[in-house]
Design a protein around this motif. Structure first.
Motif, short mmCIF file in Angstrom:
data_model
loop_
_atom_site.label_atom_id
_atom_site.label_comp_id
_atom_site.label_asym_id
_atom_site.label_seq_id
_atom_site.Cartn_x
_atom_site.Cartn_y
_atom_site.Cartn_z
N ALA A 1 22.88 20.06 -66.32
CA ALA A 1 23.28 18.71 -65.88
C ALA A 1 22.54 18.33 -64.60
CB ALA A 1 24.79 18.66 -65.67
N ALA A 2 22.43 19.27 -63.68
CA ALA A 2 21.73 18.99 -62.42
C ALA A 2 20.24 18.74 -62.69
CB ALA A 2 21.91 20.15 -61.45
N GLN A 3 19.66 19.54 -63.57
CA GLN A 3 18.24 19.39 -63.88
C GLN A 3 17.97 18.04 -64.55
OE1 GLN A 3 17.90 22.92 -66.23
NE2 GLN A 3 17.50 24.24 -64.47
N ALA A 4 18.85 17.64 -65.45
CA ALA A 4 18.68 16.35 -66.14
C ALA A 4 18.77 15.20 -65.14
CB ALA A 4 19.73 16.20 -67.23
N ALA B 1 32.14 15.78 -67.74
CA ALA B 1 30.95 15.36 -67.00
C ALA B 1 31.10 15.83 -65.56
CB ALA B 1 30.82 13.85 -67.05
N PRO B 2 29.97 16.03 -64.83
CA PRO B 2 30.07 16.49 -63.45
C PRO B 2 31.01 15.65 -62.59
CG PRO B 2 27.80 16.63 -64.18
CD PRO B 2 28.57 15.97 -65.30
N SER B 3 31.04 14.35 -62.82
CA SER B 3 31.88 13.48 -61.98
C SER B 3 33.36 13.54 -62.37
CB SER B 3 31.39 12.03 -62.10
OG SER B 3 31.49 11.60 -63.43
N GLU C 1 11.99 15.03 -62.91
CA GLU C 1 10.79 15.78 -62.51
C GLU C 1 11.02 16.59 -61.24
OE1 GLU C 1 7.36 13.31 -62.25
OE2 GLU C 1 7.43 12.74 -64.36
N ALA C 2 11.87 16.11 -60.37
CA ALA C 2 12.12 16.83 -59.11
C ALA C 2 12.74 18.20 -59.34
CB ALA C 2 13.03 16.00 -58.20
N ALA C 3 13.33 18.40 -60.52
CA ALA C 3 13.95 19.70 -60.83
C ALA C 3 12.92 20.83 -60.83
CB ALA C 3 14.66 19.63 -62.18
N ALA C 4 11.66 20.47 -61.08
CA ALA C 4 10.61 21.50 -61.11
C ALA C 4 10.38 22.11 -59.74
CB ALA C 4 9.31 20.89 -61.65
N GLY C 5 10.83 21.44 -58.69
CA GLY C 5 10.64 21.95 -57.34
C GLY C 5 11.79 22.82 -56.85
N VAL C 6 12.68 23.17 -57.76
CA VAL C 6 13.86 23.98 -57.42
C VAL C 6 13.84 25.25 -58.26
CG1 VAL C 6 16.40 24.02 -57.44
CG2 VAL C 6 15.19 21.89 -56.91
N HIS C 7 14.30 26.35 -57.67
CA HIS C 7 14.47 27.58 -58.44
C HIS C 7 15.89 27.59 -58.99
CE1 HIS C 7 14.21 31.76 -59.65
NE2 HIS C 7 15.34 31.98 -59.02
N GLY D 1 26.83 29.19 -56.74
CA GLY D 1 27.88 28.45 -57.43
C GLY D 1 27.68 26.95 -57.25
N GLY D 2 26.43 26.57 -57.20
CA GLY D 2 26.09 25.16 -56.94
C GLY D 2 26.49 24.23 -58.07
N GLY D 3 26.55 24.77 -59.28
CA GLY D 3 26.93 23.94 -60.42
C GLY D 3 26.06 22.70 -60.53
N PRO D 4 26.65 21.58 -60.95
CA PRO D 4 25.88 20.34 -61.06
C PRO D 4 25.94 19.50 -59.78
CG PRO D 4 28.03 20.05 -62.04
CD PRO D 4 28.00 21.46 -61.48
N SER D 5 26.37 20.13 -58.68
CA SER D 5 26.52 19.41 -57.41
C SER D 5 25.23 18.71 -57.02
CB SER D 5 26.92 20.40 -56.32
OG SER D 5 26.62 19.88 -55.04
N ASN D 6 25.38 17.57 -56.36
CA ASN D 6 24.18 16.85 -55.90
C ASN D 6 23.74 17.28 -54.50
OD1 ASN D 6 26.17 15.59 -54.43
ND2 ASN D 6 26.27 13.83 -55.81
#
Ligand SMILES: C[S@@+](CC[C@H](N)C(=O)[O-])C[C@H]1O[C@@H](n2cnc3c(N)ncnc32)[C@H](O)[C@@H]1O
Length: 112
Positions: free
Chosen positions: A80-83, A17-19, A87-93, A50-55
């Motif tokens: 993992a980051a998108q999940a 898991a990311p954590s 909905e906010a994931a839609a605002g990111v490329h 290389g952002g990965g699942p970083s917050n």
């Protein structure tokens, strides 16, 4: 047999898991502190390579950054980051890519 980088990172994020990874930060304080040293408009394109699942992406959106991209070689990391963002994931490329072969012009056009 030697693992290819993409296989390696896919496996890292499929197994943990990311954590659970050693570099996990519950808050991306060092990155935000570094960013605060620059007087950059929050409309400036920001690419977390290389952002990965970083917050970090969550914090950037919360701070009003409007053109955020996350590029990473590992699809499970971005999923993992998108999940997490919902909905906010839609605002990111989001882009699954090897940075050593990534051409920013695909997203930002030619540079002068
Ligand atoms: C140590 S992790 C850091 C992840 C994230 N920045 C963080 O702080 O949690 C390194 C990241 O770089 C990504 N990465 C490694 N090689 C890459 C490459 N050639 N192109 C794009 N991403 C890569 C990995 O998938 C991984 O997500």
């Amino acid at each position: 047999m030697t693992e290819e980088p993409q296989q390696h990172w896919d496996r890292v994020y499929s197994d943990k898991a990311p954590s659970e990874v050693s570099w996990f930060q519950s808050e991306p304080r060092p990155s935000l502190a570094a960013l605060a040293r620059f007087d950059v408009p929050h409309t400036t394109p920001f690419v977390d390579i290389g952002g990965g699942p970083s917050n970090l992406v969550d914090a950037l959106l919360a701070n009003g950054w409007s053109d955020v991209s996350v590029v990473d070689i590992a699809a499970p990391a971005l999923e993992a980051a998108q999940a997490r963002l919902g909905e906010a994931a839609a605002g990111v490329h989001w882009e699954i890519a090897d940075i050593t072969r990534w051409n920013p012009a695909h997203r930002y056009g030619g540079m002068a």
